[in-house]
Write an enzyme that holds these catalytic residues in place. Structure first.
Site, PDB file in Angstrom:
ATOM      1  N   GLU A 128      -4.352   4.387   2.885  1.00 20.34           N
ATOM      2  CA  GLU A 128      -2.971   4.004   2.606  1.00 20.34           C
ATOM      3  C   GLU A 128      -2.020   5.178   2.811  1.00 20.34           C
ATOM      4  O   GLU A 128      -0.910   5.004   3.335  1.00 20.34           O
ATOM      5  CB  GLU A 128      -2.858   3.464   1.183  1.00 20.34           C
ATOM      6  CG  GLU A 128      -3.521   2.113   0.998  1.00 20.34           C
ATOM      7  CD  GLU A 128      -3.405   1.588  -0.409  1.00 20.34           C
ATOM      8  OE1 GLU A 128      -3.431   0.359  -0.578  1.00 20.34           O
ATOM      9  OE2 GLU A 128      -3.288   2.397  -1.363  1.00 20.34           O
TER      10      GLU A 128
ATOM     11  N   ASP B 112      -7.434   5.147  -0.958  1.00 20.23           N
ATOM     12  CA  ASP B 112      -6.122   5.784  -1.124  1.00 20.23           C
ATOM     13  C   ASP B 112      -5.751   6.599   0.111  1.00 20.23           C
ATOM     14  O   ASP B 112      -4.584   6.631   0.519  1.00 20.23           O
ATOM     15  CB  ASP B 112      -6.133   6.696  -2.353  1.00 20.23           C
ATOM     16  CG  ASP B 112      -6.246   5.927  -3.658  1.00 20.23           C
ATOM     17  OD1 ASP B 112      -6.070   4.694  -3.634  1.00 20.23           O
ATOM     18  OD2 ASP B 112      -6.511   6.561  -4.699  1.00 20.23           O
TER      19      ASP B 112
ATOM     20  N   ASP C 168       0.703   1.593   0.931  1.00 14.08           N
ATOM     21  CA  ASP C 168       0.306   0.332   0.303  1.00 14.08           C
ATOM     22  C   ASP C 168       1.344  -0.751   0.588  1.00 14.08           C
ATOM     23  O   ASP C 168       1.001  -1.890   0.924  1.00 14.08           O
ATOM     24  CB  ASP C 168       0.138   0.535  -1.204  1.00 14.08           C
ATOM     25  CG  ASP C 168      -0.110  -0.766  -1.938  1.00 14.08           C
ATOM     26  OD1 ASP C 168      -1.186  -1.367  -1.752  1.00 14.08           O
ATOM     27  OD2 ASP C 168       0.782  -1.201  -2.698  1.00 14.08           O
TER      28      ASP C 168
ATOM     29  N   GLU D 276       0.623   7.381  -0.372  1.00 12.46           N
ATOM     30  CA  GLU D 276      -0.238   6.229  -0.677  1.00 12.46           C
ATOM     31  C   GLU D 276       0.607   5.052  -1.150  1.00 12.46           C
ATOM     32  O   GLU D 276       0.388   3.901  -0.739  1.00 12.46           O
ATOM     33  CB  GLU D 276      -1.245   6.628  -1.754  1.00 12.46           C
ATOM     34  CG  GLU D 276      -2.102   5.496  -2.271  1.00 12.46           C
ATOM     35  CD  GLU D 276      -2.657   5.807  -3.650  1.00 12.46           C
ATOM     36  OE1 GLU D 276      -2.940   4.845  -4.380  1.00 12.46           O
ATOM     37  OE2 GLU D 276      -2.794   6.993  -3.997  1.00 12.46           O
TER      38      GLU D 276
END
Length: 230
Positions: free
Chosen positions: A123, A120, A51, A47
């Site tokens: 990502e 989440d 991101d 994650e």
């Protein structure tokens, strides 16, 4: 995981070489914690990586797409595109919500439908795709899934709840609106903030988010909903 692999190949022409990366991306911490003896990896590190690559690709896109926009305008639009609610929507659009592995408690409490978990997850998938196929494959996937929504102006129509709340309250008189952080939890790469919105000394509402800005927007949104009921 076979059904997930088939979904990715049929819908997005994606075939993972490292199946473990894909499985990790779809494993929530609650599932890993319930199966500690099996030493299962969860998706928080992916994650973190996802991101970063998402921010980069969307930033590059906006920079090229809007040559006359200011840094502030591009930052605001990017924040709207990559916010938790938007990413959760993309997870649902891709049917990722059907394949995430959750602990029993998280499953029973509705975690499969929670924006935080699904945002989440999206990502984490990007992070896994980056490691397995490289940044150009991530870019191709986002061009399929996210960019068409940006092109349609979907995110430019999203409300700035803080501005809406300020305009509503100031229309009723000169008021001072303040946002205060109540709590900050979670690891550094996956913080969760709780923020209260105050009008003068009166506590109006609270909100949560993965950044202070998102939590403030959520608090303002909840305050607007509360005021509409009065």
């Amino acid at each position: 995981m076979k059904k997930l692999e088939a979904l990715l190949e049929n819908s997005f022409n994606i075939r993972f070489d490292d199946k473990r990366l894909l499985e990790t991306a779809f494993t929530h911490t609650s599932y890993a914690n319930e199966h500690r003896l099996l030493n299962i990896s969860h998706n928080e590190r992916l994650e973190f990586l996802g991101d970063a690559v998402l921010q980069l690709i969307i930033s590059e896109y906006l920079f090229a797409k809007y040559p006359k926009q200011t840094e502030g305008d591009m930052s605001k639009l990017r924040s709207t595109i990559v916010r938790e609610e938007s990413l959760a929507g993309f997870s649902r659009y891709c049917s990722f919500d059907a394949y995430i592995k959750l602990g029993r408690g998280e499953e029973k409490s509705g975690g499969r439908h929670r924006d935080t978990i699904l945002g989440d997850l999206f990502e984490a998938f990007l992070g896994a795709l980056l490691l397995d196929k490289g940044i150009e494959e991530v870019r191709r996937f986002l061009n399929q899934v996210m960019i068409p929504q940006v092109e349609q102006g979907t995110f430019e129509k999203v409300k700035d709840y803080k501005t809406c709340l300020q305009e509503l309250l100031q229309a009723k008189g000169d008021v001072v609106i303040d946002y205060q952080v109540i709590s900050e939890t979670g690891p550094a790469h996956a913080k969760q903030f709780e923020v209260a919105v105050l009008v003068g000394e009166d506590h109006l509402s609270k909100g949560t988010g993965r950044s202070k800005k998102l939590a403030e927007q959520d608090a303002a949104k909840n305050a607007l909903a509360q005021l509409s009921e009065v």
